[in-house]
Design an enzyme around this catalytic site. Structure first.
Site, PDB file in Angstrom:
ATOM      1  N   GLN A  22       0.808  -1.217   0.000  1.00 50.47           N
ATOM      2  CA  GLN A  22       0.000   0.000   0.000  1.00 50.47           C
ATOM      3  C   GLN A  22       0.841   1.268   0.000  1.00 50.47           C
ATOM      4  O   GLN A  22       0.311   2.364  -0.215  1.00 50.47           O
ATOM      5  CB  GLN A  22      -0.926   0.022   1.212  1.00 50.47           C
ATOM      6  CG  GLN A  22      -0.225   0.189   2.551  1.00 50.47           C
ATOM      7  CD  GLN A  22      -1.183   0.113   3.725  1.00 50.47           C
ATOM      8  OE1 GLN A  22      -1.594  -0.971   4.124  1.00 50.47           O
ATOM      9  NE2 GLN A  22      -1.535   1.270   4.281  1.00 50.47           N
ATOM     10  N   CYS A  72      -5.202   0.523   3.626  1.00 45.76           N
ATOM     11  CA  CYS A  72      -5.270  -0.873   4.062  1.00 45.76           C
ATOM     12  C   CYS A  72      -6.674  -1.449   3.919  1.00 45.76           C
ATOM     13  O   CYS A  72      -6.850  -2.624   3.591  1.00 45.76           O
ATOM     14  CB  CYS A  72      -4.787  -0.988   5.502  1.00 45.76           C
ATOM     15  SG  CYS A  72      -5.772  -0.040   6.702  1.00 45.76           S
ATOM     16  N   ASN A  95      -0.875  -9.243   5.020  1.00 43.62           N
ATOM     17  CA  ASN A  95      -0.772  -7.802   5.193  1.00 43.62           C
ATOM     18  C   ASN A  95      -0.595  -7.122   3.836  1.00 43.62           C
ATOM     19  O   ASN A  95      -0.546  -7.783   2.794  1.00 43.62           O
ATOM     20  CB  ASN A  95       0.404  -7.479   6.121  1.00 43.62           C
ATOM     21  CG  ASN A  95       0.252  -6.167   6.851  1.00 43.62           C
ATOM     22  OD1 ASN A  95      -0.581  -5.340   6.502  1.00 43.62           O
ATOM     23  ND2 ASN A  95       1.063  -5.950   7.863  1.00 43.62           N
ATOM     24  N   HIS A 141      -6.040  -1.084  11.531  1.00 43.81           N
ATOM     25  CA  HIS A 141      -5.437  -1.623  10.317  1.00 43.81           C
ATOM     26  C   HIS A 141      -6.322  -2.715   9.736  1.00 43.81           C
ATOM     27  O   HIS A 141      -6.851  -3.553  10.470  1.00 43.81           O
ATOM     28  CB  HIS A 141      -4.047  -2.187  10.631  1.00 43.81           C
ATOM     29  CG  HIS A 141      -3.244  -2.562   9.434  1.00 43.81           C
ATOM     30  ND1 HIS A 141      -3.102  -1.729   8.331  1.00 43.81           N
ATOM     31  CD2 HIS A 141      -2.528  -3.689   9.143  1.00 43.81           C
ATOM     32  CE1 HIS A 141      -2.333  -2.321   7.431  1.00 43.81           C
ATOM     33  NE2 HIS A 141      -1.981  -3.504   7.894  1.00 43.81           N
TER      34      HIS A 141
END
Length: 271
Positions: A100, A106, A259, A239
């Site tokens: 990102q 996110c 992630n 997140h």
């Protein structure tokens, strides 16, 4: 050099001081890890020259009060039979880890990660979808200033979403360039999972990769292992990630989390 950073003279001195302070913390933690006093290992990564305050500012707190309350809740999980362990990466339902960048997007990566998995399980085609389209076009969310996965699912249901190839990621806010004729898919609907691990296990174990919000406060230097930290709290969600599996190792249960901080963070981008 590994992270392509460059500084002016003054900034370089400041960054060097922060880096050495962080390096000391990493070494102290890893000494505990070597003694079995910690469950995970820390390492140098793209955040190693960031002060804690900068890292926290990079995270995007979720305002859950904005989530509409009329969405269907994932239920009947008590009757579901789920496997003791599952890893959707091994089943082909997870695209490669994305990055990102400096953008607080996110929520968009979390959303597309879940939809990518569902599309694969339905069609057999693993297509990398466009988080940039959500950043640019989802007016209900804040682009690089953060957003909510619920709103992003709603956007995809209404407008569809293009592939990452057709609508590539730039890492900054921009004007919407969505071409509906290039939409790969729309979602027919979505549900919320109750905020407990029993329900999440049932969802991940039976449905596929699930979009989740976490407290990432202690993830700055994560490198490997099972992160078990009492600082994490559901009251401080900041997140968006994707739960792509779960399991147990030496009696310690764990989640497999995809992630969006590149493959250079964690275990190839996975926690």
């Amino acid at each position: 050099m590994n992270y392509g950073k460059s500084y002016g003279d003054m900034d370089e001195r400041i960054r060097m001081t922060i880096f050495y302070n962080n390096l000391r913390k990493i070494k102290e933690h890893n000494e505990k890890y070597a003694k079995g006093e910690a469950t995970y290992e820390m390492g140098i990564n793209r955040f190693a020259d960031w002060a804690k305050e900068e890292f926290l500012a990079f995270l995007t707190p979720f305002n859950t009060n904005k989530v509409e309350k009329n969405y269907t809740i994932f239920g009947s999980f008590k009757e579901l039979q789920v496997a003791d362990a599952i890893d959707w990466r091994k089943k082909g339902a997870v695209t490669k880890v994305k990055d990102q960048g400096q953008c607080g997007s996110c929520w968009a990566f979390s959303t597309v990660g879940s939809v990518e998995g569902q599309n694969y399980l339905k069609s057999g085609n693993l297509i990398s979808l466009s988080p940039q389209q959500l950043v640019d076009c989802d007016a209900s969310d804040g682009g690089c200033d953060g957003g909510l996965m619920d709103s992003a699912f709603k956007y995809i249901k209404q407008h569809g979403i293009e592939s990452n190839e057709d609508y590539p990621y730039r890492g900054s806010d921009g004007s919407c360039k969505h071409d509906e004729s290039k939409s790969v898919l729309k979602v027919q609907g979505f549900v919320d999972v109750p905020a407990n691990e029993t329900s999440l296990q049932a969802a991940v174990g039976t449905i596929g990769p699930i979009s989740v919000a976490i407290d990432a406060t202690d993830l700055q230097f994560y490198s490997s292992g099972i992160l078990k930290d009492g600082h994490c709290t559901s009251d401080h969600l900041n997140h968006g990630v994707v739960a792509v599996g779960y399991g147990s190792e030496h009696g310690q249960d764990y989640w497999i989390i995809k992630n969006s901080w590149s493959e250079g963070w964690g275990e190839g981008g996975i926690c």
